[in-house]
Enzyme design. Structure first.
Site, PDB file in Angstrom:
ATOM      1  N   ARG A 167       0.869  -1.220   0.093  1.00 22.75           N
ATOM      2  CA  ARG A 167      -0.236  -0.545  -0.479  1.00 22.75           C
ATOM      3  C   ARG A 167       1.092   1.241   0.135  1.00 22.75           C
ATOM      4  O   ARG A 167       1.309   0.997   1.293  1.00 22.75           O
ATOM      5  CB  ARG A 167      -0.832   0.410   1.203  1.00 22.75           C
ATOM      6  CG  ARG A 167      -1.743  -0.455   1.202  1.00 22.75           C
ATOM      7  CD  ARG A 167      -2.739  -0.881   2.907  1.00 22.75           C
ATOM      8  NE  ARG A 167      -4.156  -1.419   2.747  1.00 22.75           N
ATOM      9  CZ  ARG A 167      -4.486  -2.454   3.309  1.00 22.75           C
ATOM     10  NH1 ARG A 167      -2.889  -2.963   4.153  1.00 22.75           N
ATOM     11  NH2 ARG A 167      -5.765  -3.301   3.530  1.00 22.75           N
ATOM     12  N   ASN A 195     -12.239  -6.204   1.125  1.00 20.17           N
ATOM     13  CA  ASN A 195     -12.258  -4.689   2.562  1.00 20.17           C
ATOM     14  C   ASN A 195     -13.139  -3.904   1.576  1.00 20.17           C
ATOM     15  O   ASN A 195     -14.771  -3.183   2.302  1.00 20.17           O
ATOM     16  CB  ASN A 195     -11.196  -4.040   2.907  1.00 20.17           C
ATOM     17  CG  ASN A 195      -9.803  -4.830   3.568  1.00 20.17           C
ATOM     18  OD1 ASN A 195     -10.522  -5.840   3.243  1.00 20.17           O
ATOM     19  ND2 ASN A 195      -8.965  -4.715   3.540  1.00 20.17           N
ATOM     20  N   ASP A 196     -13.152  -2.779   0.236  1.00 16.60           N
ATOM     21  CA  ASP A 196     -13.670  -2.346  -0.157  1.00 16.60           C
ATOM     22  C   ASP A 196     -14.984  -2.847  -1.249  1.00 16.60           C
ATOM     23  O   ASP A 196     -16.308  -2.830  -1.271  1.00 16.60           O
ATOM     24  CB  ASP A 196     -13.191  -1.257  -1.272  1.00 16.60           C
ATOM     25  CG  ASP A 196     -12.403   0.096  -0.546  1.00 16.60           C
ATOM     26  OD1 ASP A 196     -12.935   0.379  -0.081  1.00 16.60           O
ATOM     27  OD2 ASP A 196     -11.364   0.297  -0.751  1.00 16.60           O
ATOM     28  N   ARG A 241     -16.969   0.652   5.871  1.00 17.35           N
ATOM     29  CA  ARG A 241     -16.084  -0.302   6.374  1.00 17.35           C
ATOM     30  C   ARG A 241     -15.747   0.150   7.882  1.00 17.35           C
ATOM     31  O   ARG A 241     -15.285  -0.185   8.749  1.00 17.35           O
ATOM     32  CB  ARG A 241     -15.551  -0.633   5.498  1.00 17.35           C
ATOM     33  CG  ARG A 241     -14.377   0.522   4.765  1.00 17.35           C
ATOM     34  CD  ARG A 241     -13.015   0.085   4.438  1.00 17.35           C
ATOM     35  NE  ARG A 241     -11.933  -0.099   3.972  1.00 17.35           N
ATOM     36  CZ  ARG A 241     -11.017  -0.366   3.332  1.00 17.35           C
ATOM     37  NH1 ARG A 241     -11.560  -0.114   1.847  1.00 17.35           N
ATOM     38  NH2 ARG A 241     -10.093  -1.244   3.604  1.00 17.35           N
ATOM     39  N   CYS A 249      -6.858  -9.483  -1.412  1.00 22.23           N
ATOM     40  CA  CYS A 249      -5.145  -8.842  -1.013  1.00 22.23           C
ATOM     41  C   CYS A 249      -6.290  -8.434   0.351  1.00 22.23           C
ATOM     42  O   CYS A 249      -5.996  -8.130   1.149  1.00 22.23           O
ATOM     43  CB  CYS A 249      -4.872  -7.818  -1.222  1.00 22.23           C
ATOM     44  SG  CYS A 249      -5.391  -6.603  -2.803  1.00 22.23           S
TER      45      CYS A 249
HETATM   46  C1  PEP Z   1      -9.490  -4.065  -0.524  1.00 24.90           C
HETATM   47  O1  PEP Z   1      -9.864  -3.083  -0.389  1.00 24.90           O
HETATM   48  O2  PEP Z   1      -9.784  -4.912   0.114  1.00 24.90           O
HETATM   49  C2  PEP Z   1      -7.879  -3.659  -0.359  1.00 24.90           C
HETATM   50  C3  PEP Z   1      -6.733  -4.740  -0.066  1.00 24.90           C
HETATM   51  O3  PEP Z   1      -7.542  -2.426   0.086  1.00 24.90           O
HETATM   52  P1  PEP Z   1      -7.300  -1.401   1.118  1.00 24.90           P
HETATM   53  O4  PEP Z   1      -7.926  -1.954   2.291  1.00 24.90           O
HETATM   54  O5  PEP Z   1      -6.425  -0.672   1.069  1.00 24.90           O
HETATM   55  O6  PEP Z   1      -8.810  -0.947   0.272  1.00 24.90           O
HETATM   56 MG    MG Z   2      -9.118  -1.015  -1.405  1.00 24.14          MG
END
Ligand code: PEP
Ligand code: MG
Length: 605
Positions: free
Chosen positions: A304, A462-463, A473, A510
């Protein structure tokens, strides 16, 4: 006989897993009481001189700590002090103090404390998590100047000689820089979030930590006994005999498991019937690399890069970025490093690019949308990534792709950068793999189209979860809805994997879901090629995969895709986890603190 203290259970935010039972070292980082008194006119120049001296002394202290951190932990960590130094050199702060001193004729300590408080308040009310957390830097800096003004020695974290659990309002970088790291076994703080300094340090030391406990410091005495449960996010003050024996067992189970898992370090994540998955780790800065290696991750699945942009007023240069990417690429080589281009915006705020406050920042101007508009910023990063690809196994990945148009436009810019590097005879990997994160439902639905223009997908759950269930989130009120096992999420993921494979590209993940062990089983059964999670979870992922047969995982994934509710999905996956790797069922409970059927998380709040 003195009555025994009653057990108190507090819930906070778990930021580093594990369990620790120990003695409290109460670090009082709260505000000093400063007397207010009038001073005669002729004393004003003397007060100004005293103030300037205190600033110089504080500057020396901070630069000293910064150098110490740079040499011991790494340059990136030392940069955390830039906020302190910026504040120290801010003429408007100094002028405010001097003006008020001349007008109000009050002692300088008092005035300076008031000015400091105003800034702390200003930052504490900022919407952006990261900026809000900078309030603690200003609080720390103000305290340092005040101590120097009063000629006092600041209490520091090198005062103890036995193992302790540090309980504090908050821990600033300058506090932890002085800390006896070998003797610190856990953290519990009143404030903080997942990206606060306390959280980052806890993860790098790998000690259990819970932050955001509101008032743990007000409920505890120095030397008291506590349990920090970094899995569930609980702190238990004056634990009862029952809790002590329960946690003593859990702690040793956890430690035994961690030791056993360490044996897997060099073994592949391969099922008993020979199906192999790549397991890599997510990182934020080069200092995270030792943990990636020590936990046996097979590369970096997500770097990141937005962390470069925080805590500073200028933009990171190409050279600065190149140095960091090169270091990571070299240290991880021959394993791959997937460098994600800038994913600023949403909850990751940055001033330098001019992001304005928006009504819906998660749906706003962020990530690839910014890069396609601010092409110079994007190109600078691409040059740095491409140059680093000459020395390692580097892959490049775009975040927040919502349609194929964005991929095509970004690919075009990458080609332009490659041409300019060719012209200058600068080396890079001509075959560099380029991937897209699939984290927006529109991209998931059109992943068959996008797959034709990239070399791999990495699913950002996550998104993806927040957008597909419409659940913020970072909003705790709706956290019970934030469920990876939601059938809609599972269907989307399955179609992304299938669409990627139909175009002969590999598909990884990820997002945090990759390390949610019940989900891990389902994902492998669906045919995922790579999983990337926090380094500490890598051995657990390897272990559950190595304990399962691919056939049973395929059957599980087929069954869960027919389920109507996430509860049914969890039930099926948990039953298989219990059968194949029962030692993890306990950990799995911890990871679902909001689950309605989790008796542990509901009982003790
Ligand atoms: C995600 O969105 O799953 C991700 C890995 O990116 P971030 O958590 O940095 O938005
Ligand atoms: Mg993301």
């Amino acid at each position: 006989m003195k009555p025994a203290n009653k057990e108190i259970v507090l819930r906070g935010i778990p930021v580093c897993p594990g369990v620790v039972i120990g003695k409290v070292y109460l670090f009082d980082s709260k505000e000093e009481f400063i007397a207010k008194y009038k001073i005669p006119e002729e004393q004003i120049p003397g007060e100004i001189a005293r103030f300037e001296e205190a600033l110089i002394k504080t500057r020396h202290e901070l630069v000293g700590i910064q150098n110490k951190i740079a040499s011991q932990v790494g340059e990136e960590h030392a940069q955390i002090f830039n906020a302190h130094l910026l504040f120290l050199e801010d003429r408007s702060v100094i002028e405010q103090v001097i003006k008020r001193l001349e007008k109000e004729k009050i002692n300088v300590e008092y005035i300076f404390q008031q000015v400091g408080k105003k800034y702390v308040e200003l930052f504490s009310n900022m919407e952006d998590d990261y900026l809000r957390e900078r309030a603690s830097d200003i609080r720390d800096f103000t305290r340092r100047v005040l101590y120097n003004l009063m000629g006092k020695k600041k209490k520091d974290l090198s005062d103890f000689e036995e193992e302790v659990i540090i309980v504090a309002y908050d821990l600033s970088p300058s506090d932890t820089a002085m800390m006896h790291k070998e003797l610190v076994k856990g953290f519990a703080t009143d404030v903080g979030g997942k990206t606060s300094h306390t959280a980052i340090i806890a993860r790098s030391l790998e000690i259990p930590a819970v932050v955001g406990l509101h008032n743990v410091t007000g409920k505890i005495k120095p030397g008291a006994r506590i349990i920090v449960d970094g899995n569930r996010g609980l702190v238990i003050i004056h634990p009862s005999k029952r809790s002590l024996s329960k946690y003593t067992i859990e702690k040793s189970k956890f430690e035994r498991l961690t030791e056993k898992l360490a044996e897997l370090k060099d073994l592949p994540a391969e099922t008993i019937d020979g199906y192999r998955v790549s397991v890599s780790a997510n990182i934020e800065m080069p200092a995270d690399i030792p943990s990636v290696i020590s936990h046996g991750a097979e590369g970096v699945g997500l770097y990141r890069t937005e962390f470069f942009y925080f805590n500073r007023t200028d933009l990171p240069s190409e050279e600065e970025q190149y140095t960091a990417y090169k270091k990571v690429a070299e240290e991880i080589y021959p394993n791959p490093v997937i460098i994600r281009t800038l994913d600023i915006g949403g909850d990751k705020f940055s001033h330098q690019i001019g992001i304005q406050k928006e009504m819906n920042p998660f749906l706003g101007w962020r990530a690839i949308r910014i890069c396609l508009e601010e092409q110079e910023v994007f190109k600078q990063q691409l040059r740095a990534i491409l140059r680093a690809s000459a020395v390692g196994n580097v892959k490049l990945m775009y975040p927040m792709i919502s349609s194929v148009d964005e991929v095509l436009e970004a690919n075009k810019i990458v080609e332009e950068v490659k041409t300019s590097l060719d012209k200058s005879r600068i080396a890079y990997d001509k075959e560099i793999e380029m991937g897209a994160m699939i984290e927006i439902p529109s991209a998931a639905i059109t992943s068959d189209i996008i797959a034709r223009h990239v070399d791999f997908f990495s699913i950002g759950t996550n998104d993806l979860i927040q957008y597909s269930i419409a659940v913020d989130r970072v909003n705790e009120k709706v956290a019970y809805l934030y469920e990876p096992a939601n059938p809609a999420v599972l269907r989307l993921i399955k179609s992304i994997i299938d669409n990627g494979h139909a175009e002969n590209i590999w598909v990884g993940m990820c997002g945090e879901m990759a390390g949610d062990l019940e989900m891990t089983l389902i994902l492998v059964g669906m045919g995922i090629d790579e999983l990337s999670a926090s380094s500490i979870i890598v051995p657990e992922i390897k272990k559950v995969i190595r304990s399962s047969s691919f056939k049973s995982l395929q059957m599980l994934s087929e069954k869960v895709l027919k389920c109507s509710t996430s509860y049914e999905v969890r039930k099926l996956a948990r039953a298989l986890l219990k059968k194949t790797a029962p030692e993890f069922v306990m950990q799995q409970n911890y990871r679902m603190p909001y689950s309605k059927d989790d008796p542990i998380s509901n009982a003790q709040i």
